[in-house]
Design a protein around this motif. Sequence first.
Motif, short mmCIF file in Angstrom:
data_model
loop_
_atom_site.label_atom_id
_atom_site.label_comp_id
_atom_site.label_asym_id
_atom_site.label_seq_id
_atom_site.Cartn_x
_atom_site.Cartn_y
_atom_site.Cartn_z
N ARG A 13 0.71 -1.28 -0.09
CA ARG A 13 0.03 0.00 0.08
C ARG A 13 0.89 1.18 -0.03
O ARG A 13 0.41 2.33 -0.70
CB ARG A 13 -0.97 0.14 1.04
CG ARG A 13 -1.98 -0.93 1.19
CD ARG A 13 -3.10 -0.58 0.11
NE ARG A 13 -4.07 -1.74 0.07
CZ ARG A 13 -4.84 -1.89 -0.92
NH1 ARG A 13 -4.73 -1.16 -2.07
NH2 ARG A 13 -5.64 -2.79 -0.76
N MET A 16 1.86 2.03 -3.27
CA MET A 16 0.84 2.11 -4.24
C MET A 16 0.13 3.65 -3.91
O MET A 16 -0.48 4.21 -4.79
CB MET A 16 -0.24 1.08 -4.22
CG MET A 16 -0.23 -0.18 -4.70
SD MET A 16 0.37 -0.06 -6.37
CE MET A 16 0.70 -1.87 -6.67
N GLN A 17 0.58 4.27 -2.69
CA GLN A 17 0.13 5.48 -2.57
C GLN A 17 0.96 6.59 -2.85
O GLN A 17 0.66 7.72 -3.07
CB GLN A 17 -0.26 5.55 -0.99
CG GLN A 17 -1.46 4.62 -0.61
CD GLN A 17 -1.60 4.54 0.97
OE1 GLN A 17 -0.78 5.04 1.96
NE2 GLN A 17 -2.67 3.95 1.48
N TRP A 19 3.38 6.03 -5.66
CA TRP A 19 3.02 5.85 -7.28
C TRP A 19 1.78 5.42 -7.61
O TRP A 19 1.63 3.94 -7.47
CB TRP A 19 4.26 5.37 -7.75
CG TRP A 19 3.89 5.31 -9.19
CD1 TRP A 19 4.46 6.24 -10.31
CD2 TRP A 19 3.52 4.20 -10.01
NE1 TRP A 19 4.08 5.87 -11.39
CE2 TRP A 19 3.58 4.65 -11.37
CE3 TRP A 19 3.05 2.75 -9.86
CZ2 TRP A 19 3.24 3.84 -12.42
CZ3 TRP A 19 2.84 2.19 -10.80
CH2 TRP A 19 3.03 2.21 -12.24
N SER A 20 0.71 5.81 -7.57
CA SER A 20 -0.41 5.19 -7.88
C SER A 20 -1.65 5.80 -9.02
O SER A 20 -2.42 6.62 -8.75
CB SER A 20 -1.34 5.34 -6.41
OG SER A 20 -2.21 4.53 -6.59
N TRP A 22 -4.69 5.74 -11.17
CA TRP A 22 -6.09 5.28 -10.76
C TRP A 22 -6.24 3.76 -10.91
O TRP A 22 -6.89 3.25 -10.02
CB TRP A 22 -7.09 5.81 -11.60
CG TRP A 22 -7.11 5.47 -13.01
CD1 TRP A 22 -6.73 6.01 -14.14
CD2 TRP A 22 -7.98 4.32 -13.67
NE1 TRP A 22 -6.75 5.11 -15.35
CE2 TRP A 22 -7.75 4.14 -14.75
CE3 TRP A 22 -8.56 3.52 -13.00
CZ2 TRP A 22 -8.15 3.60 -15.81
CZ3 TRP A 22 -9.23 2.38 -13.77
CH2 TRP A 22 -9.31 2.52 -15.13
N HIS A 25 -4.88 2.33 -7.49
CA HIS A 25 -5.23 3.18 -6.37
C HIS A 25 -6.06 2.23 -5.32
O HIS A 25 -7.23 1.47 -5.74
CB HIS A 25 -5.78 4.44 -6.78
CG HIS A 25 -5.61 5.58 -5.70
ND1 HIS A 25 -6.40 5.43 -4.45
CD2 HIS A 25 -4.88 6.46 -5.48
CE1 HIS A 25 -6.17 6.36 -3.82
NE2 HIS A 25 -5.16 6.97 -4.40
N SER A 27 -8.27 3.38 -3.16
CA SER A 27 -9.50 4.13 -2.62
C SER A 27 -10.55 3.59 -3.59
O SER A 27 -10.44 3.78 -4.73
CB SER A 27 -9.12 5.61 -2.91
OG SER A 27 -10.36 6.14 -2.68
N THR A 30 -11.69 6.80 -5.75
CA THR A 30 -10.80 6.84 -6.95
C THR A 30 -10.70 5.73 -7.99
O THR A 30 -10.88 5.98 -9.24
CB THR A 30 -9.18 6.95 -6.65
OG1 THR A 30 -9.16 8.10 -5.71
CG2 THR A 30 -8.34 7.25 -7.68
N ASN A 31 -10.96 4.59 -7.40
CA ASN A 31 -10.78 3.04 -8.24
C ASN A 31 -11.97 2.32 -7.84
O ASN A 31 -11.74 1.46 -7.24
CB ASN A 31 -9.55 2.75 -7.98
CG ASN A 31 -9.38 1.61 -8.78
OD1 ASN A 31 -10.05 1.08 -9.60
ND2 ASN A 31 -8.27 0.63 -8.66
N TYR A 35 -10.38 -1.29 -6.77
CA TYR A 35 -9.72 -0.93 -5.50
C TYR A 35 -9.33 -2.03 -4.46
O TYR A 35 -8.26 -1.81 -3.89
CB TYR A 35 -10.70 0.16 -4.84
CG TYR A 35 -11.83 -0.46 -3.95
CD1 TYR A 35 -11.64 -0.69 -2.69
CD2 TYR A 35 -12.90 -0.69 -4.55
CE1 TYR A 35 -12.63 -1.17 -1.74
CE2 TYR A 35 -14.00 -1.22 -3.73
CZ TYR A 35 -13.50 -1.16 -2.31
OH TYR A 35 -14.80 -1.90 -1.74
#
Length: 138
Positions: A13, A16-17, A19-20, A22, A25, A27, A30-31, A35
Amino acid sequence: GSTTADPDYDPPRKLMQTWSPWQFHPSCVTNPLMYNWNQVLIRYCDGGYFAGDREEPVHAKGTTEDGDYVDTMLFYRGRYITEGVFQDLFDRGRFGSASDIVVSGCSSGGANVLAHLDYMRSRLLPSGARVVGLVDSG
């Protein structure tokens, strides 16, 4: 998600947070589609968009733009890296029950998706899964 929940799997995570895009991501805002799907990040490491299949290395000699002499071995074994990663996912039980698989890439990874998605679908991925490519750039 599209795979059976794996209580021992904790995706990276923090990476991913930082360099993320969509599609990776974590979230649900967002995704909303992917997600909570299992994610696998394969770092680019072979210099040939994971396409090489040479068994023997290539001996390379020459000079750089700075005039430094280079004498090295180039391996071009990216296809074997890709096959190994997918086999490892099957062996760990994280892939066989997948119903939907999104193979994504950016830059050279995107070129790999464009060039090899049909091969991956026919040889490396579960036969019953829906497989799509999502190219970010390449």
